[in-house]
Design a protein around this motif. Sequence first.
Motif, short mmCIF file in Angstrom:
data_model
loop_
_atom_site.label_atom_id
_atom_site.label_comp_id
_atom_site.label_asym_id
_atom_site.label_seq_id
_atom_site.Cartn_x
_atom_site.Cartn_y
_atom_site.Cartn_z
N THR A 34 0.81 -1.23 0.00
CA THR A 34 0.00 0.00 0.00
C THR A 34 0.84 1.27 0.00
O THR A 34 0.29 2.36 0.12
CB THR A 34 -0.97 0.02 1.20
N ILE A 35 2.14 1.15 -0.17
CA ILE A 35 2.99 2.33 -0.33
C ILE A 35 2.88 2.78 -1.78
O ILE A 35 3.11 1.99 -2.70
CB ILE A 35 4.47 2.01 0.01
N HIS A 36 2.51 4.04 -1.98
CA HIS A 36 2.27 4.53 -3.33
C HIS A 36 3.19 5.68 -3.74
O HIS A 36 3.06 6.18 -4.84
CB HIS A 36 0.82 4.97 -3.48
N ASP A 37 4.10 6.09 -2.86
CA ASP A 37 4.99 7.19 -3.22
C ASP A 37 6.37 6.94 -2.64
O ASP A 37 6.54 6.22 -1.65
CB ASP A 37 4.43 8.53 -2.71
N MET A 38 7.36 7.55 -3.28
CA MET A 38 8.74 7.33 -2.88
C MET A 38 9.05 7.93 -1.51
O MET A 38 9.89 7.40 -0.79
CB MET A 38 9.70 7.90 -3.94
N GLU A 39 8.40 9.00 -1.14
CA GLU A 39 8.65 9.61 0.16
C GLU A 39 8.31 8.64 1.28
O GLU A 39 9.09 8.45 2.22
CB GLU A 39 7.84 10.90 0.30
N THR A 40 7.15 8.01 1.19
CA THR A 40 6.75 7.02 2.19
C THR A 40 7.69 5.83 2.17
O THR A 40 8.09 5.32 3.22
CB THR A 40 5.30 6.57 1.93
N LEU A 41 8.05 5.39 0.98
CA LEU A 41 8.95 4.25 0.86
C LEU A 41 10.30 4.55 1.50
O LEU A 41 10.83 3.73 2.25
CB LEU A 41 9.13 3.88 -0.61
N ARG A 42 10.84 5.73 1.24
CA ARG A 42 12.13 6.11 1.85
C ARG A 42 12.03 6.14 3.37
O ARG A 42 12.96 5.73 4.07
CB ARG A 42 12.58 7.46 1.31
N ALA A 43 10.91 6.63 3.88
CA ALA A 43 10.72 6.66 5.33
C ALA A 43 10.71 5.25 5.90
O ALA A 43 11.28 4.99 6.97
CB ALA A 43 9.43 7.40 5.68
N CYS A 44 10.09 4.33 5.18
CA CYS A 44 10.05 2.94 5.64
C CYS A 44 11.43 2.29 5.59
O CYS A 44 11.81 1.55 6.50
CB CYS A 44 9.05 2.14 4.81
N VAL A 45 12.19 2.56 4.54
CA VAL A 45 13.55 2.03 4.44
C VAL A 45 14.40 2.58 5.59
O VAL A 45 15.14 1.84 6.25
CB VAL A 45 14.18 2.36 3.07
N ALA A 46 14.29 3.87 5.84
CA ALA A 46 15.05 4.49 6.93
C ALA A 46 14.67 3.86 8.27
O ALA A 46 15.54 3.56 9.09
CB ALA A 46 14.82 5.99 6.95
N ASP A 63 11.84 -3.92 -4.07
CA ASP A 63 10.95 -4.34 -5.15
C ASP A 63 9.80 -3.34 -5.33
O ASP A 63 9.43 -3.00 -6.45
CB ASP A 63 10.38 -5.73 -4.88
N ARG A 64 9.27 -2.87 -4.21
CA ARG A 64 8.16 -1.90 -4.28
C ARG A 64 8.65 -0.60 -4.90
O ARG A 64 7.93 0.02 -5.68
CB ARG A 64 7.58 -1.65 -2.88
N ALA A 65 9.87 -0.19 -4.60
CA ALA A 65 10.44 1.02 -5.20
C ALA A 65 10.52 0.87 -6.71
O ALA A 65 10.18 1.80 -7.46
CB ALA A 65 11.82 1.31 -4.62
N SER A 66 10.92 -0.30 -7.17
CA SER A 66 10.99 -0.56 -8.62
C SER A 66 9.60 -0.46 -9.25
O SER A 66 9.44 0.09 -10.34
CB SER A 66 11.58 -1.93 -8.89
N GLU A 67 8.61 -1.00 -8.57
CA GLU A 67 7.23 -0.93 -9.07
C GLU A 67 6.74 0.52 -9.15
O GLU A 67 6.12 0.91 -10.14
CB GLU A 67 6.29 -1.74 -8.17
N ILE A 68 7.03 1.30 -8.14
CA ILE A 68 6.61 2.71 -8.12
C ILE A 68 7.31 3.47 -9.25
O ILE A 68 6.67 4.26 -9.96
CB ILE A 68 6.90 3.36 -6.76
N ARG A 69 8.60 3.23 -9.42
CA ARG A 69 9.34 3.90 -10.51
C ARG A 69 8.75 3.53 -11.87
O ARG A 69 8.64 4.37 -12.75
CB ARG A 69 10.82 3.53 -10.45
N ALA A 70 8.40 2.27 -12.05
CA ALA A 70 7.83 1.82 -13.33
C ALA A 70 6.48 2.47 -13.59
O ALA A 70 6.15 2.81 -14.73
CB ALA A 70 7.68 0.30 -13.32
N GLN A 71 5.70 2.70 -12.56
CA GLN A 71 4.40 3.38 -12.71
C GLN A 71 4.58 4.84 -13.09
O GLN A 71 3.76 5.40 -13.80
CB GLN A 71 3.60 3.29 -11.42
N ASP A 72 5.66 5.45 -12.61
CA ASP A 72 5.91 6.86 -12.89
C ASP A 72 6.39 7.10 -14.31
O ASP A 72 6.31 8.22 -14.81
CB ASP A 72 6.92 7.44 -11.89
#
Length: 73
Positions: A34-46, A63-72
């Motif tokens: 349910t992460i849909h943006d890189m900001e949230t994803l970066r916060a989760c990685v941190a 993997d989720r970051a790759s999916e988000i990038r592909a959607q963008d």
Amino acid sequence: MSDPDVQSTDRSELSPEQRLEPQNTRLINAGIVTIHDMETLRACVAYENANQQRVQILRRLEDRASEIRAQDD
């Protein structure tokens, strides 16, 4: 009186801790999906790097970051 739309938005936002700390791996997976943006994803990685450093979770986040990038694209 507060705006009900603002309240519902606030309730739907999960913190990195809420996404990554459940004992049930299905809930962790749902939190990542349910992460849909890189900001949230970066916060989760941190958060994961600062706390648990679980390789499997970090791979799922990658993997989720790759999916988000592909959607963008």
